[in-house]
Design a protein around this motif. Structure first.
Motif, PDB file in Angstrom:
ATOM      1  N   GLY A 124       0.762  -0.892  -0.136  1.00 32.89           N
ATOM      2  CA  GLY A 124      -0.223   0.289   0.292  1.00 32.89           C
ATOM      3  C   GLY A 124       0.796   1.356   0.001  1.00 32.89           C
ATOM      4  O   GLY A 124       2.203   1.262  -0.157  1.00 32.89           O
ATOM      5  N   PRO A 125       0.412   1.891   0.155  1.00 30.65           N
ATOM      6  CA  PRO A 125       1.184   3.135   0.508  1.00 30.65           C
ATOM      7  C   PRO A 125       1.978   3.204   1.429  1.00 30.65           C
ATOM      8  O   PRO A 125       1.841   2.993   2.749  1.00 30.65           O
ATOM      9  CB  PRO A 125      -0.004   4.736   0.394  1.00 30.65           C
ATOM     10  CG  PRO A 125      -1.412   4.134   0.414  1.00 30.65           C
ATOM     11  CD  PRO A 125      -0.963   2.987   0.444  1.00 30.65           C
ATOM     12  N   VAL A 126       3.122   4.097   1.728  1.00 30.21           N
ATOM     13  CA  VAL A 126       4.186   3.927   2.566  1.00 30.21           C
ATOM     14  C   VAL A 126       5.121   5.583   2.607  1.00 30.21           C
ATOM     15  O   VAL A 126       4.800   6.179   2.137  1.00 30.21           O
ATOM     16  CB  VAL A 126       4.998   3.743   2.024  1.00 30.21           C
ATOM     17  CG1 VAL A 126       6.406   3.347   2.772  1.00 30.21           C
ATOM     18  CG2 VAL A 126       5.354   2.309   1.619  1.00 30.21           C
ATOM     19  N   ILE A 127       4.444   5.903   3.852  1.00 31.13           N
ATOM     20  CA  ILE A 127       5.140   7.627   4.236  1.00 31.13           C
ATOM     21  C   ILE A 127       6.800   7.933   4.827  1.00 31.13           C
ATOM     22  O   ILE A 127       6.763   6.463   5.911  1.00 31.13           O
ATOM     23  CB  ILE A 127       4.323   7.711   4.942  1.00 31.13           C
ATOM     24  CG1 ILE A 127       2.765   8.856   4.289  1.00 31.13           C
ATOM     25  CG2 ILE A 127       5.087   9.364   5.617  1.00 31.13           C
ATOM     26  CD1 ILE A 127       1.904   9.327   5.604  1.00 31.13           C
ATOM     27  N   ASN A 194      -2.495   0.467  -5.767  1.00 32.54           N
ATOM     28  CA  ASN A 194      -2.192   0.624  -4.366  1.00 32.54           C
ATOM     29  C   ASN A 194      -3.394   0.558  -3.907  1.00 32.54           C
ATOM     30  O   ASN A 194      -3.230   0.839  -2.580  1.00 32.54           O
ATOM     31  CB  ASN A 194      -0.911   1.121  -3.725  1.00 32.54           C
ATOM     32  CG  ASN A 194      -1.008   2.042  -3.345  1.00 32.54           C
ATOM     33  OD1 ASN A 194      -2.059   2.755  -3.801  1.00 32.54           O
ATOM     34  ND2 ASN A 194       0.519   2.874  -3.135  1.00 32.54           N
ATOM     35  N   ARG A 195      -4.851   0.596  -3.844  1.00 28.38           N
ATOM     36  CA  ARG A 195      -5.788   0.824  -2.607  1.00 28.38           C
ATOM     37  C   ARG A 195      -6.286  -0.216  -2.066  1.00 28.38           C
ATOM     38  O   ARG A 195      -6.579   0.326  -0.983  1.00 28.38           O
ATOM     39  CB  ARG A 195      -6.850   1.548  -3.779  1.00 28.38           C
ATOM     40  CG  ARG A 195      -8.573   2.366  -2.902  1.00 28.38           C
ATOM     41  CD  ARG A 195      -9.247   2.537  -3.682  1.00 28.38           C
ATOM     42  NE  ARG A 195      -9.179   3.899  -4.375  1.00 28.38           N
ATOM     43  CZ  ARG A 195      -9.769   4.554  -5.001  1.00 28.38           C
ATOM     44  NH1 ARG A 195     -10.880   4.364  -6.205  1.00 28.38           N
ATOM     45  NH2 ARG A 195      -9.462   5.982  -5.413  1.00 28.38           N
ATOM     46  N   TRP A 196      -6.086  -1.031  -2.308  1.00 25.63           N
ATOM     47  CA  TRP A 196      -6.556  -2.693  -1.660  1.00 25.63           C
ATOM     48  C   TRP A 196      -5.283  -2.592  -0.598  1.00 25.63           C
ATOM     49  O   TRP A 196      -3.971  -3.149  -1.804  1.00 25.63           O
ATOM     50  CB  TRP A 196      -6.881  -3.969  -2.478  1.00 25.63           C
ATOM     51  CG  TRP A 196      -7.930  -2.717  -3.544  1.00 25.63           C
ATOM     52  CD1 TRP A 196      -8.275  -2.878  -4.873  1.00 25.63           C
ATOM     53  CD2 TRP A 196      -9.486  -3.347  -3.406  1.00 25.63           C
ATOM     54  NE1 TRP A 196      -9.459  -2.665  -5.505  1.00 25.63           N
ATOM     55  CE2 TRP A 196     -10.056  -3.168  -4.494  1.00 25.63           C
ATOM     56  CE3 TRP A 196      -9.713  -3.489  -1.809  1.00 25.63           C
ATOM     57  CZ2 TRP A 196     -11.491  -2.773  -3.955  1.00 25.63           C
ATOM     58  CZ3 TRP A 196     -11.874  -3.065  -2.615  1.00 25.63           C
ATOM     59  CH2 TRP A 196     -11.687  -3.333  -3.153  1.00 25.63           C
ATOM     60  N   LEU A 197      -5.309  -2.676   0.563  1.00 29.82           N
ATOM     61  CA  LEU A 197      -4.356  -2.961   1.412  1.00 29.82           C
ATOM     62  C   LEU A 197      -3.599  -4.111   1.486  1.00 29.82           C
ATOM     63  O   LEU A 197      -4.480  -5.141   1.608  1.00 29.82           O
ATOM     64  CB  LEU A 197      -4.520  -1.752   2.301  1.00 29.82           C
ATOM     65  CG  LEU A 197      -4.942  -0.521   2.174  1.00 29.82           C
ATOM     66  CD1 LEU A 197      -5.218   0.176   4.403  1.00 29.82           C
ATOM     67  CD2 LEU A 197      -3.537   0.341   1.725  1.00 29.82           C
ATOM     68  N   PRO A 198      -2.377  -4.589   2.265  1.00 34.01           N
ATOM     69  CA  PRO A 198      -2.101  -5.345   2.659  1.00 34.01           C
ATOM     70  C   PRO A 198      -2.231  -5.788   3.563  1.00 34.01           C
ATOM     71  O   PRO A 198      -2.294  -4.918   4.302  1.00 34.01           O
ATOM     72  CB  PRO A 198      -0.489  -5.634   2.108  1.00 34.01           C
ATOM     73  CG  PRO A 198      -0.387  -4.082   2.652  1.00 34.01           C
ATOM     74  CD  PRO A 198      -1.229  -3.330   1.642  1.00 34.01           C
ATOM     75  N   ASP A 199      -2.443  -6.749   4.926  1.00 32.31           N
ATOM     76  CA  ASP A 199      -2.692  -7.721   5.308  1.00 32.31           C
ATOM     77  C   ASP A 199      -1.404  -7.184   6.057  1.00 32.31           C
ATOM     78  O   ASP A 199      -0.472  -7.183   5.275  1.00 32.31           O
ATOM     79  CB  ASP A 199      -3.661  -8.953   5.523  1.00 32.31           C
ATOM     80  CG  ASP A 199      -3.782  -9.299   7.348  1.00 32.31           C
ATOM     81  OD1 ASP A 199      -2.915  -8.722   7.854  1.00 32.31           O
ATOM     82  OD2 ASP A 199      -4.682  -8.960   7.549  1.00 32.31           O
TER      83      ASP A 199
END
Length: 221
Positions: A124-127, A194-199
């Motif tokens: 997913g997104p990473v900051i 990447n809208r569908w996030l990983p667990d």
């Protein structure tokens, strides 16, 4: 070397950009958004947090009121109202709602991120924060499961600098400016892909390994 992406989260601290970006988070990413404190630039001195606390632990990037959790909104109209009241407000994203977050040291995060990409893991997104942390977005529910998952992997949770941010917590979002260190940026920006996030379980092994390796390196110095 970490390469941050200068799109939605460009590091320029412009009031119009803060409003536009906050609205896009609500409209495009469907995230709840909250306006937070901001930095007051001092002539000849370091910027100070708008809360005026002399020892503020998160200058320019924390909620302005204790009931902040009830003020966050995914409505673009409500978000516009927040920033019209104070255009310099930081952008905060409550966790434990549409996503949780795994917060790790930057060195460990970069090592894990490279390994995840080689393994073709879903991301997913990473900051990337000015405090040298990487924050990975994952599905809600991570707070409850991560400690047991770490133990199964052989890592006592207290031995790793791996923070799970879930219900009742929040993260600063790009392009929020924090203290004297700079602005929050995207290491991996939010996209339709990447809208569908990983667990959390999918990312935990490389993150735990990288955090363990970094902890060992710190102890040996």
């Amino acid at each position: 070397m970490l390469v941050v992406e200068d799109t939605i989260g460009a590091p320029r601290q412009l009031t119009g950009q803060l409003l536009d970006t906050a609205v896009r988070y609500a409209e495009e990413s469907h995230w709840e958004v909250l306006s937070g404190t901001w930095l007051e630039d001092e002539h000849g001195g370091s910027p100070r947090c708008s809360c005026a606390a002399p020892a503020c632990p998160a200058p320019g990037a924390h909620p302005t009121r204790p009931d902040w959790a009830t003020q966050a909104s995914g409505s673009a109209v409500a978000v516009r109202h927040m920033w019209h009241k104070q255009p310099r407000s930081s952008i905060l994203l409550p966790t434990g709602r549409t996503f949780d977050a795994l917060d790790v040291p930057e060195v460990a995060g970069c090592l894990a991120l490279a390994r995840m990409e080689r393994m073709d893991l879903p991301l997913g997104p990473v900051i990337c924060t000015p405090g040298r942390r990487l924050v990975f977005f994952v599905l809600p529910g991570a707070t409850a499961k991560v400690p047991d998952l770490l133990r199964r992997l052989g890592w006592p949770p207290s031995s790793l600098d791996l923070i799970v941010r879930g219900e009742g917590d929040y993260i600063p979002a790009p392009p929020t400016r924090m203290g004297n260190s700079g602005s929050v940026q995207w290491a991996r920006q939010p996209t339709a892909l990447n809208r569908w996030l990983p667990d959390a379980e999918e990312l935990l092994s490389p993150l735990a390994y990288a955090c363990g390796r970094e902890a060992a390196a710190v102890r040996s110095r």
